[in-house]
Design an enzyme around this catalytic site. Structure first.
Site, PDB file in Angstrom:
ATOM      1  N   ARG A  62     -72.141  31.605  89.214  1.00  0.00           N
ATOM      2  CA  ARG A  62     -73.179  31.671  90.284  1.00  0.00           C
ATOM      3  C   ARG A  62     -72.955  32.039  91.560  1.00  0.00           C
ATOM      4  O   ARG A  62     -71.795  31.692  92.035  1.00  0.00           O
ATOM      5  CB  ARG A  62     -73.826  30.158  90.271  1.00  0.00           C
TER       6      ARG A  62
ATOM      7  N   ILE B 166     -61.799  21.640  89.187  1.00  0.00           N
ATOM      8  CA  ILE B 166     -61.204  22.406  90.219  1.00  0.00           C
ATOM      9  C   ILE B 166     -60.561  21.353  91.119  1.00  0.00           C
ATOM     10  O   ILE B 166     -59.424  21.136  91.573  1.00  0.00           O
ATOM     11  CB  ILE B 166     -61.705  23.484  90.729  1.00  0.00           C
ATOM     12  N   GLY B 167     -61.610  20.663  91.960  1.00  0.00           N
ATOM     13  CA  GLY B 167     -61.105  19.656  92.792  1.00  0.00           C
ATOM     14  C   GLY B 167     -60.347  18.637  92.331  1.00  0.00           C
ATOM     15  O   GLY B 167     -59.476  18.256  93.276  1.00  0.00           O
TER      16      GLY B 167
ATOM     17  N   ASN C 157     -58.116  18.868  89.748  1.00  0.00           N
ATOM     18  CA  ASN C 157     -56.945  19.353  89.263  1.00  0.00           C
ATOM     19  C   ASN C 157     -56.026  20.426  89.978  1.00  0.00           C
ATOM     20  O   ASN C 157     -55.132  20.708  89.410  1.00  0.00           O
ATOM     21  CB  ASN C 157     -57.233  19.808  87.814  1.00  0.00           C
TER      22      ASN C 157
ATOM     23  N   ASP D 246     -62.904  31.531  85.526  1.00  0.00           N
ATOM     24  CA  ASP D 246     -61.975  30.292  85.358  1.00  0.00           C
ATOM     25  C   ASP D 246     -61.050  30.333  86.382  1.00  0.00           C
ATOM     26  O   ASP D 246     -60.297  31.282  86.559  1.00  0.00           O
ATOM     27  CB  ASP D 246     -61.469  30.505  83.818  1.00  0.00           C
TER      28      ASP D 246
ATOM     29  N   GLY E  62     -69.861  24.553  87.909  1.00  0.00           N
ATOM     30  CA  GLY E  62     -70.772  24.532  89.046  1.00  0.00           C
ATOM     31  C   GLY E  62     -70.249  23.920  90.125  1.00  0.00           C
ATOM     32  O   GLY E  62     -69.082  23.132  90.089  1.00  0.00           O
TER      33      GLY E  62
ATOM     34  N   ARG F  89     -78.443  13.566  80.134  1.00  0.00           N
ATOM     35  CA  ARG F  89     -78.254  14.383  81.551  1.00  0.00           C
ATOM     36  C   ARG F  89     -79.424  15.507  81.769  1.00  0.00           C
ATOM     37  O   ARG F  89     -79.651  16.263  80.743  1.00  0.00           O
ATOM     38  CB  ARG F  89     -77.086  15.144  81.736  1.00  0.00           C
TER      39      ARG F  89
ATOM     40  N   HIS G  57     -75.789  17.607  90.963  1.00  0.00           N
ATOM     41  CA  HIS G  57     -74.631  17.135  90.747  1.00  0.00           C
ATOM     42  C   HIS G  57     -74.719  15.655  91.266  1.00  0.00           C
ATOM     43  O   HIS G  57     -73.615  14.911  91.593  1.00  0.00           O
ATOM     44  CB  HIS G  57     -73.260  17.741  91.481  1.00  0.00           C
TER      45      HIS G  57
END
Ligand code: AMP
Length: 407
Positions: free
Chosen positions: A251, A338-339, A341, A292, A222, A103, A191
């Site tokens: 960020r 996050i998206g 879960n 977090d 991120g 990556r 991403h």
């Protein structure tokens, strides 16, 4: 799958962590470029130089290692890489890899697709370090370490920017003097490995939607959003660097550039400004508690709530902006930590979108992170699709391996 199938390693080297995934290339990949290699094992070391911890497991969940180490033993990325490889080799019975896919965060103007790494590629990627100071140096350290140890081993760089290559100038411009645009100071977007995976996945799970106007929200440590039409990236919220767009774990996202000038005028050094914008801002900066999302959702502190509210507000605003770019919206997809879960964060974002887009979540489906979390009556369907950036890297690496006659 046999022991003789070629093995590919996927390396994701971050600022304090190294992750390695082991894939096996199926026989049919000789003929078909689109056959997905199979994940067989994954290992990672977090806390390099601080509190190193190695976790490694086979794809079936069997643990290969779970161990903390003294700082001296895993002081840098080189040591971490060697340790994970050694650990996974035991699990894999010493099958040597035929290729390594990395990556790499920034590909700049030069790289619109994955590329075989040579000295010229390394030199060009080094020039992009100032545009991804948190990620690019570590990506390159891993590449150089492997090249030193095994100069003939095929290494492939897979870029977070590549999926966005080909954006219209409208999506790339910043209103600076035009000479800077020509010198590469433009909006790239990141991403991309995640978005490329989601575009493929959408073709499988919702082919009609995949042809339409879709916004994908990659919300992890991120965070960015991507506007896609027909599975191609049209615009994204991140820009020249991975600082732009919505606020993230640490960020800042989009801020008035005048704020940076103000900090500099106060005598703050560029390195200190950089450390603040990348490491002390976002959810962590506003809450003063944590980067977090789970910790913030569990907290009663007013500033934890403020941080989460602002996060959802900004994500929704960016969705509105990208919908203008697309001239409408046929689907919304949530992904990443996050998206994929957090029902709570999805609900907060979608609450902002109810009137404008007629989005209505199905509370039960949302609370269970189902693939489709919107009601049938929702004007725009909302999906939850876990991402797989490593799988995308394995796919591109297998393709380049095949093209170079290695399969
Ligand atoms: P990633 O960078 O994709 O691994 O995402 C990391 C982020 O996902 C962190 O902010 C985590 O707190 C967040 N996250 C993971 N699981 C959950 C969850 N169940 N609810 C809320 N946030 C979560």
């Amino acid at each position: 799958m046999t022991n003789t199938n070629p093995v590919i390693l996927v390396v994701n080297a971050g600022s304090s962590s190294v992750k390695i995934s082991v894939y096996v290339v199926p026989e049919s990949a000789h003929e078909n470029v689109d056959i997905q290699p199979t994940l067989v094992a994954h290992g990672q070391i977090e806390g390099i130089g601080v509190a190193p911890r190695l976790v490694a497991r086979m794809a079936d969940g069997r643990s290969v290692a779970d161990e903390s180490f003294p700082v001296e033993q895993v002081a840098d990325h080189d040591a971490a890489f060697r340790l994970i490889r050694l650990t996974l080799q035991i699990g894999l019975r010493d099958t040597p890899p035929v290729a390594i896919g990395h990556r790499v965060v920034h590909g700049g103007i030069d790289f619109a697709d994955a590329v075989r790494i040579d000295d010229d590629v390394i030199a060009r990627l080094e020039t992009l370090i100032p545009l991804a100071p948190l990620h690019q140096p570590h990506n390159l350290t891993a590449i150089r370490a492997i090249r030193g140890a095994a100069p003939d081993l095929l290494q492939v760089a897979c870029f977070d920017t590549a999926f966005h290559a080909g954006h219209d100038p409208m999506a790339q411009l910043m209103a600076l003097p035009f000479e800077y645009y020509e010198r590469g100071i433009r909006r790239y977007g990141f991403h991309g490995l995640s978005y490329a995976y989601i575009a493929r996945r959408l073709q499988q799970v919702a082919p009609d939607l995949a042809e339409g106007r879709v916004i994908v929200a990659h919300l992890g440590n991120g965070a960015s959003l991507c506007a896609m039409r027909g599975g191609r990236s049209i615009d994204s919220t991140m820009g020249l660097t991975a600082l732009d767009g919505m606020p993230m774990g640490t960020r800042c996202g989009t801020i008035d550039p005048g704020a940076v000038l103000w900090l500099a005028a106060q005598g703050m050094e560029p390195d200190a400004i950089q450390a603040m914008l990348y490491g002390q801002s976002g959810l962590k900066g506003i809450s003063g508690i944590s980067s977090d999302m789970r910790a913030l959702l569990a907290s009663d502190a007013p500033r934890a709530k403020l941080a989460v509210d602002f996060y959802a507000y900004r994500a929704a605003q960016e969705i509105g902006k990208l919908a203008v770019t697309l001239g409408g919206l046929d689907g919304l997809v949530f992904t990443a930590g996050i998206g994929a879960n957090s029902p709570d964060v999805r609900a907060r974002i979608c609450a902002h979108l109810a009137d404008l887009f007629g989005i209505a979540l199905d509370a039960a489906a949302n609370s269970e992170n189902c693939q489709r979390v919107s009601r049938d009556s929702s004007r725009v369907p909302v999906l939850v699709l876990p991402t797989d950036e490593e799988g995308m890297i394995a796919l591109s690496t297998a393709r380049i391996l095949r093209e170079s006659g290695g399969l």
